[in-house]
Design a protein around this motif. Sequence first.
Motif, PDB file in Angstrom:
ATOM      1  N   LEU A 130       4.912   9.044  -3.139  1.00  0.00           N
ATOM      2  CA  LEU A 130       3.864   8.052  -2.860  1.00  0.00           C
ATOM      3  C   LEU A 130       4.456   6.994  -1.928  1.00  0.00           C
ATOM      4  N   PRO A 131       4.608   7.340  -0.639  1.00  0.00           N
ATOM      5  CA  PRO A 131       5.349   6.435   0.244  1.00  0.00           C
ATOM      6  C   PRO A 131       4.683   5.065   0.418  1.00  0.00           C
ATOM      7  N   LEU A 132       5.542   4.054   0.341  1.00  0.00           N
ATOM      8  CA  LEU A 132       5.080   2.677   0.551  1.00  0.00           C
ATOM      9  C   LEU A 132       5.004   2.474   2.063  1.00  0.00           C
ATOM     10  N   ILE A 133       3.783   2.410   2.599  1.00  0.00           N
ATOM     11  CA  ILE A 133       3.694   2.324   4.063  1.00  0.00           C
ATOM     12  C   ILE A 133       3.540   0.897   4.554  1.00  0.00           C
ATOM     13  N   TYR A 134       3.221  -0.026   3.633  1.00  0.00           N
ATOM     14  CA  TYR A 134       3.153  -1.430   4.049  1.00  0.00           C
ATOM     15  C   TYR A 134       3.404  -2.313   2.842  1.00  0.00           C
ATOM     16  N   ILE A 152       0.845  -1.194   0.000  1.00  0.00           N
ATOM     17  CA  ILE A 152       0.000   0.000   0.000  1.00  0.00           C
ATOM     18  C   ILE A 152       0.883   1.247   0.000  1.00  0.00           C
ATOM     19  N   ARG A 153       0.606   2.142  -0.932  1.00  0.00           N
ATOM     20  CA  ARG A 153       1.255   3.461  -0.948  1.00  0.00           C
ATOM     21  C   ARG A 153       0.225   4.533  -0.615  1.00  0.00           C
ATOM     22  N   ASP A 189       0.457  -0.927  -4.307  1.00  0.00           N
ATOM     23  CA  ASP A 189       1.815  -0.903  -4.852  1.00  0.00           C
ATOM     24  C   ASP A 189       1.819  -1.658  -6.180  1.00  0.00           C
ATOM     25  N   GLY A 190       2.496  -1.088  -7.156  1.00  0.00           N
ATOM     26  CA  GLY A 190       2.529  -1.722  -8.483  1.00  0.00           C
ATOM     27  C   GLY A 190       1.571  -1.065  -9.467  1.00  0.00           C
ATOM     28  N   ALA A 191       0.736  -0.129  -8.973  1.00  0.00           N
ATOM     29  CA  ALA A 191      -0.196   0.554  -9.884  1.00  0.00           C
ATOM     30  C   ALA A 191       0.597   1.442 -10.846  1.00  0.00           C
TER      31      ALA A 191
END
Length: 264
Positions: free
Chosen positions: A251-255, A97-98, A222-224
């Motif tokens: 767009l920080p990756l938080i998980y 998730i970003r 993530d990956g979008a």
Amino acid sequence: MLDTISDRDIAFYHRNGYYVREGFLDAADLEEWRAAVDEAVFKRTGQDKRTMAEKTDWEKALKQVMNLWKDNPPMRKLMLDERLGKAAARLAGVDGIRIFHDQALIKDPGGRPTVWHQDLPYWSFTHRAAISIWVALDDATEENGCLWYMPGSQNTELGAGVDLGKNDDIREKVPQLRCLSAARVPVKAGTAIWHNGLTYHYAGPNRTEKSRRAMTCAYMPDGAVCNGRYHGIQGDFKPAAGELMDRDDVLPLIYSEKRVAALA
Ligand SMILES: O=C(O)CCC(=O)C(=O)O
């Protein structure tokens, strides 16, 4: 924080297009979130002395203050919390998730309705698993503008973004919605609601003397990839259509489930 998501919760989310978690924030969390949001919103908007009558129709619906994670350390700590990402990833059924953008949404006294809309048409990626969190910082009631959802509307097509300053009849515009009913979702302060990026939602006007505060965050799986549109939160990040939306400072990756597995 009551962030554990069960299989039942996931089933509810996928059936209805939204999911409500009462008591998501405990009393101490709620105090921290309120203080951080109030301070961050004041820093950004305290100089705006316009009355409600002087605002645009869209501004009359909501004071919308975006991407507080970027320039406000207490908000950064709250928004980048891995637990928020994990809950969103579980509900959406994705690996990572970003943050696309966070936003405080304040409906001030006399505020107009937030008209029926989907979120995804306004974003620069298109993904059926897009998800947002909406955290009530005040009790949200029918009087001050609680949310409403059309359960099942997440299965409709991606519509055109509606003009958020106009109060058009959405069922006239989107015939697929005519067979769906609307569910009113009043909640206590500290409740979290997640909804899918395709779920149609609405909030009523604020007929009370006090603001209705909510802190929200739009998440991107993530990956979008970019859909060819540009959103102001991207700054100088301008990928072409089809290119990965993967810049961590924007767009920080938080998980990431993969990242957790790699660390284990
Ligand atoms: O808070 C509101 O009035 C509307 C919320 C909304 O549209 C959203 O979180 O996507």
